[in-house]
Write a protein that holds these residues in place. Sequence first.
Motif, PDB file in Angstrom:
ATOM      1  N   ALA A 159      31.162  53.683  34.757  1.00 38.67           N
ATOM      2  CA  ALA A 159      30.224  52.787  35.439  1.00 38.67           C
ATOM      3  C   ALA A 159      30.955  51.751  36.293  1.00 38.67           C
ATOM      4  N   MET A 160      32.091  51.275  35.820  1.00 36.46           N
ATOM      5  CA  MET A 160      32.831  50.230  36.538  1.00 36.46           C
ATOM      6  C   MET A 160      33.735  50.784  37.634  1.00 36.46           C
ATOM      7  N   LYS A 161      34.047  52.067  37.581  1.00 30.84           N
ATOM      8  CA  LYS A 161      35.044  52.639  38.480  1.00 30.84           C
ATOM      9  C   LYS A 161      34.763  52.355  39.957  1.00 30.84           C
ATOM     10  N   PRO A 162      33.557  52.599  40.463  1.00 30.21           N
ATOM     11  CA  PRO A 162      33.332  52.322  41.898  1.00 30.21           C
ATOM     12  C   PRO A 162      33.561  50.844  42.249  1.00 30.21           C
ATOM     13  N   ARG A 163      33.122  49.958  41.405  1.00 23.70           N
ATOM     14  CA  ARG A 163      33.314  48.533  41.679  1.00 23.70           C
ATOM     15  C   ARG A 163      34.778  48.155  41.541  1.00 23.70           C
ATOM     16  N   GLN A 164      35.445  48.740  40.542  1.00 23.96           N
ATOM     17  CA  GLN A 164      36.854  48.443  40.330  1.00 23.96           C
ATOM     18  C   GLN A 164      37.661  48.869  41.550  1.00 23.96           C
ATOM     19  N   GLU A 165      37.388  50.063  42.050  1.00 27.92           N
ATOM     20  CA  GLU A 165      38.121  50.548  43.219  1.00 27.92           C
ATOM     21  C   GLU A 165      37.847  49.659  44.429  1.00 27.92           C
ATOM     22  N   ALA A 166      36.573  49.311  44.648  1.00 25.83           N
ATOM     23  CA  ALA A 166      36.223  48.440  45.773  1.00 25.83           C
ATOM     24  C   ALA A 166      36.873  47.064  45.613  1.00 25.83           C
ATOM     25  N   PHE A 167      36.901  46.572  44.399  1.00 28.86           N
ATOM     26  CA  PHE A 167      37.515  45.270  44.127  1.00 28.86           C
ATOM     27  C   PHE A 167      39.010  45.310  44.423  1.00 28.86           C
ATOM     28  N   GLN A 168      39.677  46.369  43.986  1.00 29.71           N
ATOM     29  CA  GLN A 168      41.112  46.492  44.233  1.00 29.71           C
ATOM     30  C   GLN A 168      41.405  46.553  45.731  1.00 29.71           C
ATOM     31  N   VAL A 169      40.578  47.283  46.484  1.00 25.91           N
ATOM     32  CA  VAL A 169      40.747  47.356  47.934  1.00 25.91           C
ATOM     33  C   VAL A 169      40.565  45.964  48.536  1.00 25.91           C
ATOM     34  N   LYS A 170      39.560  45.251  48.084  1.00 26.75           N
ATOM     35  CA  LYS A 170      39.305  43.903  48.590  1.00 26.75           C
ATOM     36  C   LYS A 170      40.479  42.976  48.289  1.00 26.75           C
ATOM     37  N   MET A 171      40.997  43.031  47.057  1.00 26.17           N
ATOM     38  CA  MET A 171      42.123  42.174  46.683  1.00 26.17           C
ATOM     39  C   MET A 171      43.355  42.492  47.522  1.00 26.17           C
ATOM     40  N   ARG A 172      43.627  43.786  47.726  1.00 22.98           N
ATOM     41  CA  ARG A 172      44.768  44.166  48.564  1.00 22.98           C
ATOM     42  C   ARG A 172      44.593  43.642  49.994  1.00 22.98           C
ATOM     43  N   ARG A 173      43.362  43.718  50.506  1.00 22.38           N
ATOM     44  CA  ARG A 173      43.083  43.241  51.864  1.00 22.38           C
ATOM     45  C   ARG A 173      43.286  41.731  51.942  1.00 22.38           C
ATOM     46  N   ILE A 174      42.805  40.985  50.958  1.00 22.97           N
ATOM     47  CA  ILE A 174      42.971  39.530  50.949  1.00 22.97           C
ATOM     48  C   ILE A 174      44.460  39.179  50.946  1.00 22.97           C
ATOM     49  N   ILE A 175      45.237  39.868  50.111  1.00 28.00           N
ATOM     50  CA  ILE A 175      46.680  39.604  50.039  1.00 28.00           C
ATOM     51  C   ILE A 175      47.343  39.968  51.357  1.00 28.00           C
ATOM     52  N   ALA A 176      46.986  41.120  51.912  1.00 30.01           N
ATOM     53  CA  ALA A 176      47.594  41.537  53.186  1.00 30.01           C
ATOM     54  C   ALA A 176      47.274  40.540  54.296  1.00 30.01           C
ATOM     55  N   ASP A 177      46.018  40.095  54.332  1.00 34.16           N
ATOM     56  CA  ASP A 177      45.641  39.100  55.351  1.00 34.16           C
ATOM     57  C   ASP A 177      46.399  37.792  55.147  1.00 34.16           C
ATOM     58  N   TRP A 178      46.553  37.395  53.887  1.00 34.03           N
ATOM     59  CA  TRP A 178      47.296  36.164  53.594  1.00 34.03           C
ATOM     60  C   TRP A 178      48.740  36.287  54.080  1.00 34.03           C
ATOM     61  N   ILE A 179      49.348  37.412  53.754  1.00 37.04           N
ATOM     62  CA  ILE A 179      50.749  37.627  54.127  1.00 37.04           C
ATOM     63  C   ILE A 179      50.902  37.636  55.647  1.00 37.04           C
ATOM     64  N   LYS A 180      49.924  38.180  56.370  1.00 40.06           N
ATOM     65  CA  LYS A 180      49.981  38.155  57.839  1.00 40.06           C
ATOM     66  C   LYS A 180      49.998  36.714  58.352  1.00 40.06           C
TER      67      LYS A 180
END
Length: 181
Positions: free
Chosen positions: A145-166
Amino acid sequence: MRILILAIALIATPLAAQVTAAPDPTTLAAARDLMAATDIQGQMRALMPRMAEAAGTQLRQMFSDNKMPDGLQQQMTAAIQANMTAMQDVMTPQVINQMATVYARHFSADELKRLTALMRDPVMARFRTEMPNTMGEIMPIMFTAMKPRQEAFQVKMRRIIADWIKQHPEDKAKLRSPNAS
């Protein structure tokens, strides 16, 4: 598995902002009695093999046919079981006392005594006995049940970190894995 690890980390992490004055000795004694009645160490011993099974199920879902290659399956199973067995060791008397202190801050001595009486009720004893079995069946449901949200959350977190690093390239060296972004 990551959600499970995160949940355990959140439970185990002391939150300094929530720490208040020590509870009175009567309430703390009642909380310690509750911890004894719940047999948290026994619960952990019984629950960990089921958690390991559920983690293995989640890992198998990474493969299109839900089956890991045999050699990988054996290595992963051994690592998961060793990790879960080691998790039982965290339930030291000191940790249990810390947990009792938390309960003592949130409940009165009378409430804790009532909870303890409930925990000693035969139906609750059976509930605790069955909990590892029910959790072993419930955890794969929750992982799925959590897998789709977990995957979307991980993508979002990676994007936030990547944007921060930029925007803050000097912080890239602070990442555990500088290639992560």
